[in-house]
Design an enzyme around this catalytic site. Structure first.
Site, PDB file in Angstrom:
ATOM      1  N   HIS A  85      15.543 -21.552 -20.087  1.00 16.85           N
ATOM      2  CA  HIS A  85      15.887 -20.408 -19.620  1.00 16.85           C
ATOM      3  C   HIS A  85      15.608 -18.988 -20.670  1.00 16.85           C
ATOM      4  O   HIS A  85      15.997 -19.440 -21.728  1.00 16.85           O
ATOM      5  CB  HIS A  85      17.379 -20.365 -19.299  1.00 16.85           C
ATOM      6  N   ASP A 164      27.848 -17.148  -9.046  1.00 21.05           N
ATOM      7  CA  ASP A 164      26.783 -16.590 -10.041  1.00 21.05           C
ATOM      8  C   ASP A 164      26.011 -15.144  -9.142  1.00 21.05           C
ATOM      9  O   ASP A 164      26.013 -14.215  -9.719  1.00 21.05           O
ATOM     10  CB  ASP A 164      25.910 -17.098 -10.620  1.00 21.05           C
TER      11      ASP A 164
HETATM   12  N1  URA Z   1      20.550 -13.714 -17.436  1.00 18.31           N
HETATM   13  C1  URA Z   1      21.374 -14.307 -16.336  1.00 18.31           C
HETATM   14  O1  URA Z   1      21.096 -15.360 -16.028  1.00 18.31           O
HETATM   15  N2  URA Z   1      22.678 -13.931 -16.311  1.00 18.31           N
HETATM   16  C2  URA Z   1      23.150 -12.866 -17.174  1.00 18.31           C
HETATM   17  O2  URA Z   1      24.315 -12.523 -16.915  1.00 18.31           O
HETATM   18  C3  URA Z   1      22.293 -12.280 -17.830  1.00 18.31           C
HETATM   19  C4  URA Z   1      21.146 -12.523 -18.005  1.00 18.31           C
END
Ligand code: URA
Ligand code: CA
Length: 435
Positions: A85, A164
């Site tokens: 990521h 999220d």
């Molecule tokens: N990338 C993500 O996945 N979440 C965040 O809060 C910031 C960058």
């Protein structure tokens, strides 16, 4: 004591208090099941942004976010599943290169990706510039494809980490994105819910990153590692430079073309260097190589012998796209209005405002100003220079692509203003700042 109301929970955080695990569950799970309205959650997010969350609260936040939805079961896929990521950057085409590259070396890649945020591009938008490419697969199709082809990259399914998705949309419009505990919760919960065994995190630092200073990026990296470990995952973190775009292409089809060139061994230097480095780390995390030196040789071989590009073609075909783009990247169309932008002065390229370069590409149509905006897959720009290069007036800065001359006009202004010139070459920044 009776269950606190949401208003009382906001008060606790507003006044600098600490939430118990039960309170954090009530906040996150209450919002995820839509019992808590956006305006109350927005107020809590701002309180958390201003007052911060301590170490235990950040772990509790992350854990509650994971439990807001289902957790993918990848156990039927043999091997160590390694996810990677990036915290977001400009011309960060690494996922498009790394996924087929490490899959060609035997590491299975089962990845869920996101769309562009603000000035940064998103892997899904880039993949959608490939005609026919399907970013939505059922969980069964997803797992079956990883078993058969070695990799799949899809949109996050709606029942994985819904907290999220909802919180991010709210943070995006309430100025609460750049908070370390909120970013940590967002990233680690997504990765845990995605079912990976090990996680490689690329934390960007510089003028094109959410973290502008090395201190802030380091703090984020340490927190990501700590909370990842607390969630039972092996986590590896690198800090990499985002004081200039990573690749030379900024835009969706343009970045897919550049990823193909990189897989064929003809990519730009910095993008190639970062992909080889991150790829080698993924091979070690995935236990198909014993050390990074051996892993780097495997990676270099997969590029040289064509197996990485072949894996790319199989992947694109498996998800409904035209695999011939691997041999002929120009099959990916670009926007019809083209302009070359040139330097007005001679000297050294001293500094890029990388966020503005990302915004210039967005203006051309490569990104969204508002969530509901459509993307022009063929729009964007390809830079000709890196920081530190000596240039003469009339040399090309970039070639821009857009749907109209008006878009080119505003983007050109932004692009030219994002470059600072000097009389001497600035000190060279290493691409990998820290591991
Ligand atoms: N990338 C993500 O996945 N979440 C965040 O809060 C910031 C960058
Ligand atoms: Ca050049």
């Amino acid at each position: 004591m009776a269950q606190p109301t949401f208003e009382e929970l906001i008060e606790v955080k507003r006044d600098g208090g600490t939430h118990s695990v039960a309170e954090m569950d009530a906040i996150i799970l209450g919002y995820a099941c839509r019992e808590v309205p956006d305006y109350q959650m927005a107020a809590w997010l701002m309180a958390a942004y201003l007052q911060g969350l301590d170490a235990d609260e950040t772990v509790a936040l992350t854990d509650a976010m994971v439990r807001s939805g289902s957790v993918l079961d990848l156990s039927s896929i043999p091997g160590v599943k390694v996810d990677k990521h990036s915290t977001g950057g400009v011309a960060d085409t690494t996922t498009l290169v790394l996924a087929p590259l490490v899959a060609a070396c035997g590491v299975p890649v089962a990845k869920m990706s996101g769309r562009g945020l603000g000035h940064t591009g998103g892997t899904l938008d880039k993949l959608e510039s490939i005609p026919g490419f399907r970013i939505e697969l059922s969980t069964e199709e997803f797992v079956a494809q990883v078993r058969d082809v070695g990799l799949a990259v899809i949109a996050q399914s709606p029942d994985v980490d819904p907290a999220d998705k909802m919180m991010y949309a709210l943070r995006d419009v309430t100025a609460t994105v750049p908070s370390i505990p909120l970013i940590v919760g967002s990233i680690i919960s997504k990765k845990v819910a995605g079912g990976a065994d090990a996680i490689l995190l690329d934390v960007k630092v510089g003028s094109g990153a959410f973290m502008h200073t090395e201190d802030a990026a380091r703090e984020l990296a340490l927190e990501l590692t700590r909370v990842g470990k607390a969630s039972g995952k092996e986590v590896h973190c690198v800090l990499s430079d985002m004081d200039q775009p990573l690749g030379m292409a900024v835009g969706n089809a343009l970045e897919v073309r550049e990823a193909i060139e990189t897989l064929a061994g003809d990519g730009p230097e910095a993008l190639t260097e970062l992909c080889v480095d991150l790829g080698a780390r993924m091979l070690v995390l995935g236990k198909v190589a014993t050390d990074e030196e051996q892993a780097e040789r495997r990676i270099a071989q997969a590029i040289a012998d064509g197996s990485a590009l072949e894996k790319f073609a199989r992947w694109i075909e498996a998800q409904g796209g035209d695999p011939r783009i691997a041999e002929t990247p120009s099959l990916l169309g670009l926007s019809p209005h083209v302009r070359e932008v040139t330097f007005r002065d001679s000297g050294f390229v001293k500094h890029f405002d990388t966020e503005s370069i990302g915004r210039a590409a967005m203006r051309l149509g490569a990104g969204r100003e508002r969530k509901e905006d459509a993307i022009d897959p063929g729009a964007g720009l390809v830079l000709d220079v890196r920081v530190g290069e000596r240039v003469d007036s009339g040399d090309r800065i970039a070639t821009m692509y857009a749907a109209s001359e008006e878009l080119l006009d505003t983007a050109e202004e932004l692009l030219v203003a994002s470059i600072e010139m000097g009389d001497s070459a600035p000190a060279r920044q290493p691409l990998l700042r820290e591991v």
